[in-house]
Scaffold this motif. Structure first.
Motif, PDB file in Angstrom:
ATOM      1  N   LEU A 101      33.951  34.563  42.222  1.00 29.30           N
ATOM      2  CA  LEU A 101      34.472  34.778  40.869  1.00 29.30           C
ATOM      3  C   LEU A 101      33.865  36.027  40.230  1.00 29.30           C
ATOM      4  O   LEU A 101      34.558  36.780  39.539  1.00 29.30           O
ATOM      5  N   VAL A 102      32.582  36.258  40.480  1.00 24.86           N
ATOM      6  CA  VAL A 102      31.937  37.435  39.900  1.00 24.86           C
ATOM      7  C   VAL A 102      32.500  38.715  40.505  1.00 24.86           C
ATOM      8  O   VAL A 102      32.616  39.735  39.819  1.00 24.86           O
ATOM      9  N   ILE A 120      31.409  30.185  36.435  1.00 25.48           N
ATOM     10  CA  ILE A 120      30.319  30.964  36.996  1.00 25.48           C
ATOM     11  C   ILE A 120      29.051  30.436  36.360  1.00 25.48           C
ATOM     12  O   ILE A 120      28.765  30.719  35.206  1.00 25.48           O
ATOM     13  N   ASP A 135      45.334  36.701  34.937  1.00 24.50           N
ATOM     14  CA  ASP A 135      44.199  36.625  34.012  1.00 24.50           C
ATOM     15  C   ASP A 135      43.462  37.932  33.791  1.00 24.50           C
ATOM     16  O   ASP A 135      42.551  37.993  32.970  1.00 24.50           O
ATOM     17  N   PHE A 136      43.784  38.960  34.540  1.00 25.52           N
ATOM     18  CA  PHE A 136      43.047  40.208  34.389  1.00 25.52           C
ATOM     19  C   PHE A 136      43.957  41.295  33.819  1.00 25.52           C
ATOM     20  O   PHE A 136      45.180  41.192  33.868  1.00 25.52           O
ATOM     21  N   ARG A 137      43.354  42.344  33.276  1.00 20.63           N
ATOM     22  CA  ARG A 137      44.138  43.394  32.634  1.00 20.63           C
ATOM     23  C   ARG A 137      44.092  44.693  33.432  1.00 20.63           C
ATOM     24  O   ARG A 137      45.024  45.460  33.449  1.00 20.63           O
ATOM     25  N   SER A 190      26.318  39.158  34.611  1.00 22.98           N
ATOM     26  CA  SER A 190      27.486  39.200  35.461  1.00 22.98           C
ATOM     27  C   SER A 190      27.208  39.992  36.733  1.00 22.98           C
ATOM     28  O   SER A 190      28.072  40.201  37.545  1.00 22.98           O
ATOM     29  N   ARG A 191      25.972  40.436  36.899  1.00 25.60           N
ATOM     30  CA  ARG A 191      25.663  41.249  38.066  1.00 25.60           C
ATOM     31  C   ARG A 191      25.319  40.376  39.250  1.00 25.60           C
ATOM     32  O   ARG A 191      24.516  39.452  39.133  1.00 25.60           O
ATOM     33  N   GLU A 201      35.366  39.590  38.472  1.00 27.63           N
ATOM     34  CA  GLU A 201      34.932  40.034  37.143  1.00 27.63           C
ATOM     35  C   GLU A 201      34.406  41.468  37.194  1.00 27.63           C
ATOM     36  O   GLU A 201      34.707  42.293  36.329  1.00 27.63           O
ATOM     37  N   GLU A 235      37.133  44.019  37.600  1.00 26.29           N
ATOM     38  CA  GLU A 235      37.859  44.250  36.351  1.00 26.29           C
ATOM     39  C   GLU A 235      37.220  45.359  35.527  1.00 26.29           C
ATOM     40  O   GLU A 235      37.924  46.136  34.878  1.00 26.29           O
ATOM     41  N   SER A 236      35.893  45.457  35.552  1.00 25.19           N
ATOM     42  CA  SER A 236      35.261  46.480  34.718  1.00 25.19           C
ATOM     43  C   SER A 236      34.746  47.673  35.517  1.00 25.19           C
ATOM     44  O   SER A 236      34.069  48.531  34.971  1.00 25.19           O
TER      45      SER A 236
END
Lengths: 429, 429
Positions: free
Chosen positions: A130-131, A402, A178-180, A408-409, A134, A137-138
Motif C-alpha cells: 500500500l505504501v 497502513i 483512488d489516486f489522482r 509514509s516512508r 502512496e 502518487e507523490s
C-alpha cells in the motif's frame, strides 16, 4: 506437543477427552489458517478473520493445557522440551513446528524480499504494497515512480500465484479510482518462476490455465528465470535488472529447526526423516509431523508441505497413541490425497481432484467452499464469507490499512522480527 | 487541509464537488472511528472494522487529492504546509490534527501506562492485556500472578469507563473457561478517577449509574484518588502501592502541536484559541477545528473534544468557505448538542439526550444503533454488527490475537512509536 498448526491441532483434537495429559506449546496464542494469509497481505481480510485463539479451540478438552512459549530445544535424555526459562517434561513428544521461508544461502535478501508465513509477515507486506502506491502518487521522478509501481513475486507455486493474482486485482480494481497522479492499473506485476511451468505439483494443463488466467489479469509471467540478486533497487533476473520497490518472496521454505533440536537426520529442506509411523527412528516416543517431517508417500517421494498432509498426520498420531494405550497397533500412515487447489483471482482458480480437473469459475467456487469449510471457528467463517461477498460485489478491499509506521516512508517501517534460523523458537504454521 | 479525523473529513466532504481544489494531508491512510478503539484494545473488533481508507471515502470527489505524509509545521509567511521533504502551498488552511494522550509532566509513565489514541496503541494494549493472562497462567509465584491479573485503568471519563468495563467482560466471560491454572474471573480491574465522580461531563445520576454498573461487573472503582507514580511494578495511589502488570492511561489528552506550528495562543491543553468563525485571530485563511481547537460554546466554556463537535465544526468550515466564494458570510459557529453516551458493557450504557437520561439496556441499544450508524462505510457497519451479535450471543471475543512479538514475554514487545510531542507530525484522530 509443540506447534498448534494444522498438524499439531489435529493431533490435539484426537487426544482431547482421552486419558492422556496433553500440553500444547506454541509461540503464538492463535492457530493461523495459513492458506488464506495472502489475502491478509493484499488487504482482503483481517488477521483475526483467519486466526483463532488456541485456548478457545481446545478449551472444552479438560485434559489439554495450552502454553504460550518459545521452544528452543529438546533434551531427549531428560525427556523434556526447553521453553524459555523452564523445561516441560514429556512421555511422548509430538513436534509439529512447521516451516519458514528460506533464501537458499541469501539470507540478506530477506530484508528486500519479505516472505509470507506469519501474521506479522502479512501485515508487513500489506504495508509495503500500500505504501508503494502512496509513494508513487507523490513521486515526481518518472523512473522512480515506475519502480514504485513494479511488484515482483518470486516463486510460481500456489503462494506465488495467489499473491501475484491478488496484487493484480488490488491494483486494477480496488485502487483504480483512488489516486489522482498515478493510475494503479498501470502497475507492473511480475511473477518469476525458475521451473518451466507454474504450479509444478499440478497437472500440466492446469499450469497452462493458471498462466493464461494470470496474464489476463495483466501479470507478466516469467518462466525458466531465476533471481540472481535482490536489493533495495529491485531484482536481477539472470543479467537483466528490474527496478522494483516491492518484492515478495514465495520461492522456498525450510523446515523449522526441530531437526537440529533432535540432532536427527534431515533432508536438504531441513525436514526430519521419519518412519512409517511418523516417529523418529529409534525413538518411538518422538513424533515429527507436518511441514517439519520428511515422510515418504505412496509414490516413493516425500509428501508435500500442505495442510491436508499435516492434518492427516496429526490425526494418525492421535489415533496411534490411543491404540498404543489400548495395547493395539495401527498400520503405517497412508496419505489420502483428495487433490489440490490454487486460486488466481475473482472467479478464477485451478483445482485437481483425483482424475477431475477444474479451472475458472467452477474451480473458484470449489476453492471458496473448501476454504470456508475448513476455516476454524464459526465466526471467522461468516466474517470471511461476508468480506468475500463484499469484495466480489464492489471490487473493494476492506482492510486497506497502513499500520505500524509513523510516516509514509518505506525506510521507516519496522520489518517483523527475523525467523530465528538458528534453533530458537518453534514456528506456528 | 491537515488531518482526516471527524473534523477534517466533514470539511472535506462539504467541499467535495465544489469549485475548490482540496488537498487532504494525513499521516495515516485511513480514517479511524476512534470511539470504538477500545473494542480493538479488548479483542472485540479488528482494526479494519473501525477504519476506512481516506482515499476510498473521498474517491468520488475529483476535486480532492489525498496525500499520505507527516506534517511537521506551517509556514504562514509562504502560505505552505511543511510535510516531510516538501512544501504544500495553500490559500486556505484547515488544521484538524486532533489530540494525543498526555501525562501531565510525567512522560516517563507512557512506557508503563500506554494510552489509546491510534490503531497501534490499541493492538499494543490488546497484546499487553492478553499476554498478562498468558504469563499469569505459567507464573508459579502467587504475588506475581496476582500482579499479572491486576489491571489498572487511569481516568474516569468515557474511555476509562469503557476500557474498564470491556476488560472486566473479557476476563469474566470470554476468557473464563480457557485457562487451567488461573481463573480469569478473579482478575482485579481497578478504575482510578481523580474527580469525585465518573463521567464528570454527564449528569450526576448517570455517573452513579455508571459506577453501579461497573461494580456489578466486578470493577473496583476508586474515586477522589490520583496516581502519584507509575512504573513496571504498578501504580501508587497517593501512598498506597498497587502491583499491576497492566496499566491503561485514559486520564488526559493534549492537543496536537498545531498551536506551536502557528505560534498561536493556546490553552493549558495545547488547544488553539479560535474565533467565532473557527479561524485563527488575524488569519481569516487559517481554520483550526476539532480536538485541536479551543472554541467557546454557548455556555461560555470551551467545547469538549468529542466527535459531534468535530463533525459540526468541519461542516461549518466547508459551508463557510462555499459561502465566502459566493460573496456571502455565515453567522458564527454554534454547536448543536444532541447529548452524550458511554457504554459500560453488554446491555449496559448511559446516555443523555437533552432532557432525557437513559441507562441500562435502552441506553445500550441507543449507543449501539448510533455507533453503527456513524461508522463510515457500509462494509464496516455489517462486520461490526456481526461481530457484536456474535460476541453478544457467545460472550466470546473474536480478535484475541497476540501479534507483533516473537515471544510471550512482555519485555519483548515493541511499544508503538511515541507520539511526537514536539511538533513532528500531525495526528490522525
Amino acid at each position: 506437543m509443540v506447534g498448534a498448526g494444522f498438524a499439531g491441532l489435529a493431533a490435539a483434537k484426537q487426544l482431547g477427552g482421552s486419558g492422556f495429559d496433553v500440553t500444547v506449546v506454541d509461540r503464538h496464542n492463535y492457530h493461523l489458517f495459513q492458506p488464506l494469509l495472502y489475502q491478509v497481505a493484499t488487504a482482503g481480510l483481517s488477521p483475526a478473520d483467519i486466526a483463532s485463539p488456541i485456548r478457545s479451540i481446545l478449551s472444552r478438552y479438560k485434559n489439554i493445557r495450552v502454553v504460550l512459549a518459545n521452544v528452543s530445544g529438546v533434551s531427549i535424555d531428560e525427556g523434556a522440551v526447553i521453553a524459555e526459562e523452564r523445561q516441560i517434561p514429556y512421555d511422548v513428544l509430538i513436534l509439529a513446528t512447521g516451516a519458514q521461508h528460506a533464501y537458499f544461502g541469501h539470507d540478506e535478501w530477506s530484508v528486500h524480499a519479505p516472505g509470507l508465513k506469519r501474521v506479522d509477515d502479512a501485515t508487513y507486506l500489506r504495508r509495503r504494497i500500500l505504501v508503494a502506491f502512496e509513494r508513487a502518487e507523490s513521486e515526481v521522478d518518472e523512473a522512480r515512480r515506475q519502480a514504485l509501481l513494479t511488484f515482483v513475486v518470486v516463486g510460481g507455486g500456489p503462494t506465488g500465484v495467489e499473491m501475484a493474482g491478488a496484487i493484480a486485482e488490488l491494483a486494477r480494481k480496488a485502487l483504480a479510482a483512488d489516486f489522482r497522479h498515478i493510475d494503479p492499473r498501470n502497475a507492473r506485476i511480475i511473477l518469476v518462476q525458475a521451473a518451466p511451468r507454474l504450479l509444478p505439483t499440478f497437472p500440466e494443463p492446469l499450469s497452462q490455465r493458471a498462466k493464461f488466467a494470470l496474464e489476463r489479469l495483466g501479470v507478466d509471467v516469467r518462466l525458466n528465470q531465476s533471481v540472481t540478486s535482490c536489493d533495495s533497487e529491485g531484482v536481477r533476473l539472470g543479467e537483466v535488472p528490474i527496478e522494483a520497490a516491492t518484492i515478495v518472496w514465495a520461492a522456498g521454505v525450510m523446515a523449522s529447526p526441530a531437526g537440529r533440536w533432535l540432532q536427527a537426520e534431515v533432508d536438504n529442506a531441513g525436514r526430519v526423516r521419519v518412519g512409517e509411523d511418523l516417529t523418529l527412528p529409534g525413538h518411538p516416543e518422538i513424533f515429527v509431523i507436518g511441514d517439519t517431517a520428511n515422510c515418504i508417500g505412496n509414490d516413493g517421494r516425500p509428501l508435500a508441505g500442505v495442510a491436508p498432509v499435516a492434518k492427516q498426520q496429526g490425526e494418525f498420531v492421535g489415533q496411534l497413541l490411543k491404540a498404543r494405550a489400548a495395547g493395539r497397533t495401527l498400520p503405517r500412515f497412508r496419505y489420502r490425497d483428495f487433490g489440490a487447489m490454487a486460486t488466481i483471482g475473482r472467479k478464477s482458480a485451478v483445482a485437481q481432484l483425483g482424475p477431475i480437473r477444474l479451472h475458472g469459475l467452477p474451480a473458484w467456487l470449489l476453492w471458496s467452499a473448501a476454504h470456508i469449510y475448513y476455516l476454524i471457528g464459526f465466526r471467522n467463517r461468516i466474517t470471511v464469507v461476508l468480506n468475500w461477498a463484499w469484495n466480489y460485489v464492489t471490487f473493494q478491499r476492506g482492510t486497506r490499512l497502513i499500520t505500524g509506521l509513523s510516516g509514509s516512508r518505506v525506510e521507516d517501517m519496522a520489518a517483523p522480527a527475523p525467523m530465528e534460523p538458528d534453533g530458537v523458537g518453534n514456528l506456528n504454521r
